[in-house]
Design an enzyme around this catalytic site. Structure first.
Site, PDB file in Angstrom:
ATOM      1  N   ASP A 289      -2.934  -3.429  40.378  1.00 50.40           N
ATOM      2  CA  ASP A 289      -3.025  -2.063  40.291  1.00 50.40           C
ATOM      3  C   ASP A 289      -1.866  -1.425  41.069  1.00 50.40           C
ATOM      4  OD1 ASP A 289      -5.799  -1.674  39.476  1.00 50.40           O
ATOM      5  OD2 ASP A 289      -6.613  -2.222  41.332  1.00 50.40           O
TER       6      ASP A 289
ATOM      7  N   ASP B  25      -7.248   1.121  33.800  1.00 49.05           N
ATOM      8  CA  ASP B  25      -8.286   1.985  34.363  1.00 49.05           C
ATOM      9  C   ASP B  25      -8.369   3.519  34.176  1.00 49.05           C
ATOM     10  OD1 ASP B  25      -8.794  -0.271  35.835  1.00 49.05           O
ATOM     11  OD2 ASP B  25      -7.341  -0.009  37.610  1.00 49.05           O
TER      12      ASP B  25
END
Length: 169
Positions: A129, A147
């Site tokens: 991330d 995401d």
């Protein structure tokens, strides 16, 4: 999931391939950006871009919002299995409804994101991330292109269903 044949967003002679191509574009963008982050940042490194946005390297062994991140390792295989099952289901739905544009855009966005995160889990044991938004000391959990694609896809699925129900009246 039953899909009605009367939809304002259905095109004639539709093909599965544009939807798979969209999923591949998302997958490539996701993996390319993650490769850049892995190459240029160490875990925890961050760059302030604006007063509310950072680029940061984070590793997520869990699911959304780090759900089950500290579960001991078994969750890697659970989430990989869920991703693989979702991939099979989505491709099946795309084959069944290639002309329903909004529906297929949503599913192919989710597909590209799901495969991107499965690749991370298989290669690294965690999801990379790097996008982080914050305001006044409050930080939204870091996320990635995959995401974001999954989120956009979910929103479009809800919109597609609302339009389908409205058009059925």
């Amino acid at each position: 999931m039953a899909r009605g044949t009367t939809s304002l967003v259905r095109g004639p002679g539709a093909s599965l391939w544009p939807w798979l191509a969209w999923a591949v574009i998302i997958l490539i963008a996701d993996q390319f950006t993650k490769t850049l982050i892995l190459g240029f940042y160490r875990l925890g490194d961050a760059t302030t871009i604006t007063s509310f946005f950072n680029i940061v390297r984070a590793h997520n062994t869990g699911a959304a919002f780090s759900f089950l991140a500290d579960a001991g390792g078994w969750q890697r295989w659970l989430f990989t299995g869920i991703g693989v099952a979702a991939t099979v289901f989505i491709v099946w739905q795309l084959r069944a409804h290639p002309g329903q544009k909004l529906f297929c855009f949503a599913l192919s966005s989710i597909l590209g994101g799901a495969v991107g995160n499965v690749v991370d889990r298989l290669m690294h044991g965690y999801v990379v991330d790097f996008l982080q938004f914050h305001y006044a000391g409050w930080y939204f959990p870091a996320f990635n292109i995959a995401d974001a694609a999954i989120t956009v896809g979910a929103i479009c699925l809800i919109l597609d269903e609302l339009l389908r129900v409205r058009n059925a009246r």
